[in-house]
Design a protein around this motif. Sequence first.
Motif, PDB file in Angstrom:
ATOM      1  N   TYR A  30       0.811  -1.238   0.110  1.00  0.00           N
ATOM      2  CA  TYR A  30      -0.151   0.164  -0.064  1.00  0.00           C
ATOM      3  C   TYR A  30       0.938   1.187   0.037  1.00  0.00           C
ATOM      4  CZ  TYR A  30       1.311   0.454   5.037  1.00  0.00           C
ATOM      5  OH  TYR A  30       1.811   0.554   5.885  1.00  0.00           O
ATOM      6  N   ILE A  32       0.964   5.686   1.215  1.00  0.00           N
ATOM      7  CA  ILE A  32       0.626   6.537   2.069  1.00  0.00           C
ATOM      8  C   ILE A  32      -0.025   7.515   1.338  1.00  0.00           C
ATOM      9  CG2 ILE A  32       1.250   8.086   3.898  1.00  0.00           C
ATOM     10  CD1 ILE A  32       1.506   5.217   5.014  1.00  0.00           C
ATOM     11  N   ALA A  57      -4.819  16.585  11.426  1.00  0.00           N
ATOM     12  CA  ALA A  57      -3.672  16.374  12.100  1.00  0.00           C
ATOM     13  C   ALA A  57      -2.946  15.177  11.372  1.00  0.00           C
ATOM     14  CB  ALA A  57      -3.682  16.404  13.764  1.00  0.00           C
ATOM     15  N   GLY A  58      -1.543  15.347  11.183  1.00  0.00           N
ATOM     16  CA  GLY A  58      -0.947  14.066  10.607  1.00  0.00           C
ATOM     17  C   GLY A  58      -0.721  14.109   9.349  1.00  0.00           C
ATOM     18  N   GLN A  59      -0.355  12.910   8.812  1.00  0.00           N
ATOM     19  CA  GLN A  59       0.188  12.818   7.433  1.00  0.00           C
ATOM     20  C   GLN A  59      -1.020  13.293   6.471  1.00  0.00           C
ATOM     21  OE1 GLN A  59       1.761   8.994   7.178  1.00  0.00           O
ATOM     22  NE2 GLN A  59       0.167   8.247   6.502  1.00  0.00           N
ATOM     23  N   SER A  64       5.181  14.065   6.835  1.00  0.00           N
ATOM     24  CA  SER A  64       5.440  12.420   7.150  1.00  0.00           C
ATOM     25  C   SER A  64       6.138  12.769   8.266  1.00  0.00           C
ATOM     26  CB  SER A  64       6.409  12.171   5.890  1.00  0.00           C
ATOM     27  OG  SER A  64       6.846  10.750   6.342  1.00  0.00           O
ATOM     28  N   GLY A  65       6.088  11.646   9.320  1.00  0.00           N
ATOM     29  CA  GLY A  65       6.789  11.431  10.328  1.00  0.00           C
ATOM     30  C   GLY A  65       5.926  11.364  11.684  1.00  0.00           C
ATOM     31  N   TYR A  66       6.534  10.671  12.565  1.00  0.00           N
ATOM     32  CA  TYR A  66       6.046  10.453  13.912  1.00  0.00           C
ATOM     33  C   TYR A  66       5.606  11.489  14.731  1.00  0.00           C
ATOM     34  CZ  TYR A  66       7.663   5.677  12.930  1.00  0.00           C
ATOM     35  OH  TYR A  66       8.087   4.334  12.345  1.00  0.00           O
ATOM     36  N   GLU A  67       6.658  12.439  14.881  1.00  0.00           N
ATOM     37  CA  GLU A  67       6.729  13.697  15.500  1.00  0.00           C
ATOM     38  C   GLU A  67       5.943  14.640  14.892  1.00  0.00           C
ATOM     39  OE1 GLU A  67       9.487  12.199  14.728  1.00  0.00           O
ATOM     40  OE2 GLU A  67      10.728  11.562  16.472  1.00  0.00           O
ATOM     41  N   ALA A  69       3.322  14.205  13.020  1.00  0.00           N
ATOM     42  CA  ALA A  69       1.955  13.784  13.214  1.00  0.00           C
ATOM     43  C   ALA A  69       1.380  14.044  14.575  1.00  0.00           C
ATOM     44  CB  ALA A  69       1.673  12.470  12.891  1.00  0.00           C
ATOM     45  N   ARG A 116       8.709  17.396   6.077  1.00  0.00           N
ATOM     46  CA  ARG A 116       9.743  16.763   7.143  1.00  0.00           C
ATOM     47  C   ARG A 116      10.220  17.812   7.969  1.00  0.00           C
ATOM     48  NH1 ARG A 116      10.741  11.717   9.723  1.00  0.00           N
ATOM     49  NH2 ARG A 116       9.517  10.245   8.502  1.00  0.00           N
TER      50      ARG A 116
END
Length: 316
Positions: A30, A32, A57-59, A64-67, A69, A116
């Motif tokens: 898949y 994103i 909020a988020g991607q 892109s990225g944990y922090e 998001a 990023r």
Amino acid sequence: MSSSLPEDVQRAFLRTIPGLEQVHILRPGYAIEYDCIDPLQLDHTLALRDVPGLWCAGQLCGSSGYEEAAGQGLIAGINAARWVQDKPPFVLKRRDGYIGTLIDDLVTRGTNEPYRMMTSRSEYRLICRQDNADSRLMPLGHAIGLISDERLAAMETRQEQIRAEVSRLEKTIAPPNDKTNGFLEAHGTSPIALRGASLADLLRRPQLCYEDLAEIDPAPPSLPRPVTEQVKIQIKYEGYIRRQLKDIEEQRRLEDSPLPPDIEYLAIRTLRTEARQKLQAVRPETLGQAGRISGVSPADVGALMVYLSHREESSK
Ligand SMILES: Cc1cc2nc3c(=O)[nH]c(=O)nc-3n(C[C@H](O)[C@H](O)[C@H](O)COP(=O)(O)OP(=O)(O)OC[C@H]3O[C@@H](n4cnc5c(N)ncnc54)[C@H](O)[C@@H]3O)c2cc1C
């Protein structure tokens, strides 16, 4: 095999590979989606401008990225909660921290590729440091009820200790005697003559660190490490930090000048066509934001300032 093609197409092409003619897929590949929401449709609280009561909020907003998001989730969540409680919005500015820069970049510039949060994107990167996150952000968190009185008080006590120790080092003078100069030479740095030097001045020398000074300090205090670390950072990098603070002060003047929401940018002839179109699409809230939109040059910001002052004059 990396793929985001439809599942039946993935199955068909995998079965063309010799040895995989009867392969079964447990979980298809898949991709994103980074462009569900055009972040230019969001305001600084991450609310959709045209859909009251909906935050993103988020991607799906283009990052892109944990922090990235998580940071957006925090701000969107805070604002959603404050909206239902009838409280004013909570916005972090670019100078407050990387979350502020991330959101400002996304909602005023948009993004063509997954965004990023790199330190180079922040003009405040000398100030937005991990080691001072508590003093930068705790008062803001406390003001909206997310930081307890005790945590704020502990941070303020630490800040007071830092201020007192910096001031003590500025005022404590090492005399130009054999002890001082022997110490300096032993650390590979030049001796002092005539008037002596403050311990803070000596600490600015690259050869010396805070702990070394105890040798010539008449009354070295016993302070916790987080305090001595900050003292060291503040004194050693004071010149660079002062210069950046000056730049920030200048930008703040510009940053905070509000732009009336009813400006018809397409009608401002002194702006270049690209700037007119970008400003009309983004509708920045302040002059500072206007200046950061790609396609809006410093000359356009100047033209906008002139336009605003004429507008103000004629409304008097
Ligand atoms: C393979 C891979 C490796 C990565 N490695 C890193 C890395 O090393 N470091 C890094 O910082 N970032 C990495 N990323 C990026 C990072 O994982 C994402 O950018 C981040 O997790 C996005 O967070 P999010 O909350 O926006 O979305 P997600 O984490 O995707 O959360 C969205 C959630 O919504 C749920 N959902 C979707 N549709 C519905 C629905 N209709 N109803 C209810 N729930 C729904 C999903 O199940 C999911 O739980 C990686 C991404 C991938 C794919």
